[in-house]
Design an enzyme around this catalytic site. Structure first.
Site, short mmCIF file in Angstrom:
data_model
loop_
_atom_site.label_atom_id
_atom_site.label_comp_id
_atom_site.label_asym_id
_atom_site.label_seq_id
_atom_site.Cartn_x
_atom_site.Cartn_y
_atom_site.Cartn_z
N HIS A 82 27.70 14.50 -27.46
CA HIS A 82 27.66 14.69 -25.84
C HIS A 82 27.78 13.05 -25.81
CE1 HIS A 82 27.14 15.38 -22.12
NE2 HIS A 82 25.61 14.93 -21.96
N ASP A 161 22.97 25.34 -13.71
CA ASP A 161 22.53 23.62 -13.02
C ASP A 161 23.34 23.43 -12.55
OD1 ASP A 161 22.67 21.42 -14.62
OD2 ASP A 161 24.57 21.08 -15.11
N ARG A 168 19.06 18.26 -7.13
CA ARG A 168 18.36 17.22 -7.67
C ARG A 168 19.28 15.44 -7.07
NH1 ARG A 168 19.31 17.98 -13.36
NH2 ARG A 168 18.33 15.35 -13.74
N SER A 183 18.93 19.98 -18.23
CA SER A 183 20.18 20.00 -17.18
C SER A 183 21.42 19.65 -18.68
CB SER A 183 20.75 19.35 -16.60
OG SER A 183 21.81 18.60 -16.31
N LYS A 187 24.24 23.08 -21.09
CA LYS A 187 25.04 23.22 -21.01
C LYS A 187 26.28 23.25 -22.25
CE LYS A 187 25.73 19.67 -17.54
NZ LYS A 187 25.60 18.79 -17.24
N1 URA Z 1 23.92 14.72 -17.07
C1 URA Z 1 23.69 16.31 -16.27
O1 URA Z 1 24.02 16.81 -16.77
N2 URA Z 1 22.46 16.08 -15.82
C2 URA Z 1 21.61 14.80 -16.19
O2 URA Z 1 20.82 15.88 -15.57
C3 URA Z 1 22.14 13.68 -16.11
C4 URA Z 1 23.08 13.78 -16.48
#
Ligand code: URA
Length: 434
Positions: A82, A161, A168, A183, A187
């Site tokens: 990631h 999320d 947010r 967050s 995932k």
């Molecule tokens: N990328 C994400 O998936 N979540 C965040 O909070 C910040 C960057």
């Protein structure tokens, strides 16, 4: 349990329990807790923070808010990667066929999202016929058969999320370490990998502007991953200027192919070798990073990784011949050269402005429904620390509209600053955290 009591508890600086966090995430995902209460909670978290245990519970509750992928039918240790995101980041396109060539199974969920260019899936759609709307069975079969498959992120992956991130974004509560960690990691954990390699970017084009903040975020994500039973490595890498030279969807695919052919930019190649070495070791396909790196250099040099990429493109409906003939990928109708107008050195390139130039040309999305022009973008010719003469071209704009092309050239020029003395280059790989 009442949400208002949990808000007051966090507001007053106390820890939330596992049950309280689960109640809050489940209630919000189902629509039983309204946005106004969750907004107040997010602001309380921003000021009072969450400790490591609360962050684990928040991550797990968000992960369990939707589907959790079962990759157990694929043999071997599944390693995901990631990136926290940056300008010109086409790493996944190069890295996944490299490690798959060494037998590391790549079962990846990727996104489209909003941004300066499209996401990995948009970029891959530069190949005629390529698609990611495959069934779970096809996805698993492709990984078992050719070692690599990429699927679109389903709506059911960590839906908590999706809702929380949108909230947010409009309540000024994005910048809190526990919220960012949960967050991203919810995932990643829901996507089913046994081990995860994180590329945490730092610099003017990244979410984290300083190395100190990038290290904090990386340590927090590595900690959560380990507490959830995953093997983890985080690489802190530079994003003070775009990665490689190309920014734009098909242009980035072309640069990725060049890298797989052994002709790519040095920074992109180096980052892929570093991330790839860690992925290969975590997957148990090499004893140490040095031997993994040697094996990865070999698959780049002898064409194995390029062929693996072609196999993957073909397996998902794409035209494999375009991998060997990238000049057949979508191309813009015009190019415009941007000149330095200065004798000296490139001092700095503001990444965000390069990204915004791509967006202006139509290479990215401002809104979910926007249609991306895959052919447009920018190819930088000069990067930080390069010597320039006034008449040198510093970048080439690829456009389909003369007016937008002109505006893009002006915008891109403003992204550059020049100086008389050669500036110090930023180190590409700043730190490894494991
Ligand atoms: N990328 C994400 O998936 N979540 C965040 O909070 C910040 C960057």
């Amino acid at each position: 349990m009442l949400m208002v009591d949990l808000i007051k508890k966090k507001r007053d600086g106390h820890r939330l329990s596992k049950q309280e966090i689960e109640y809050m995430v489940e209630g919000y995902t189902k629509g039983e807790i309204p946005d106004y209460q969750m907004s107040a909670m997010l602001m309380a978290i921003l000021f009072r923070h969450m400790d490591a245990d609360e962050t684990v519970q928040l991550t797990l509750a968000m992960m369990n808010s939707g589907d959790v992928l079962d990759l157990s039918s694929i043999k071997g240790i599944k390693v995901d990667k990631h990136s926290t995101g940056g300008v010109g980041d086409k790493t996944s396109l190069v890295l996944t066929p490299m490690v798959a060539s060494l037998g590391v199974p790549v079962a990846k969920m990727s996104g489209r999202g909003l941004g300066h260019t499209g996401g990995t899936i948009d970029k891959l759609e530069s190949f005629t016929g390529f698609h990611t709307d495959i069934t779970n069975e096809q996805f698993l079969q492709n990984v078992s058969k050719i070692g690599i498959s990429i699927m679109g992120q389903t709506a059911d992956l960590a839906p908590a999320d999706k809702k929380l991130y949108a909230l947010r974004d409009v309540t000024g509560t994005v910048d809190e370490m526990s919220l960012i960690t949960s967050s991203i990691m919810s995932k990643k954990l829901a996507a089913g990998a046994d081990a995860i390699v994180l590329d945490v970017k730092c610099g003017n084009g990244a979410f984290m502007k300083t190395e100190e903040d990038a290290v904090k975020l990386a340590e927090s994500m590595v900690d959560i991953g380990k507490r959830s039973g995953r093997n983890m490595v985080a690489v802190i890498s530079d994003m003070d200027q775009p990665l490689g030279y190309a920014v734009g969807n098909a242009l980035e695919v072309q640069e990725a192919i060049n890298t797989l052919m052994g002709k790519g930019p040095e920074d992109l190649r180096e980052l892929c070798l570093t991330l790839g070495s860690h992925m290969t070791v975590l997957a148990g396909k090499a004893d140490n990073e040095a031997s993994a790196r040697a094996a990865l250099e070999k698959v780049l040099q002898d064409g194995t990784a390029l062929d693996k990429f072609a196999d993957f493109i073909e397996a998902q409906g794409g035209d494999r011949e375009q991998v060997y003939h990238p000049e057949t990928l979508p191309a813009s109708s015009m190019t415009i050269e941007v000149k330095a107008g200065y004798d000296g050195y490139v001092e700095k390139i503001v990444c965000e402005e390069v990204g915004n130039t791509s967006l202006l040309l139509g290479g990215g999305r401002r809104n979910k429904a926007d249609v991306i022009d895959l052919s447009v973008g920018i190819v930088l010719q000069k990067k930080t620390g390069d010597a320039v003469k006034a008449d040198d071209t510093i970048a080439v704009i690829h456009a389909n509209d003369a007016q937008k092309g002109k505006e893009a050239a002006e915008k891109l020029y403003k992204a550059y600053t020049f100086c008389r003395e050669k500036p110090e280059a930023e180190k590409l790989i700043k730190k490894i955290i494991q």
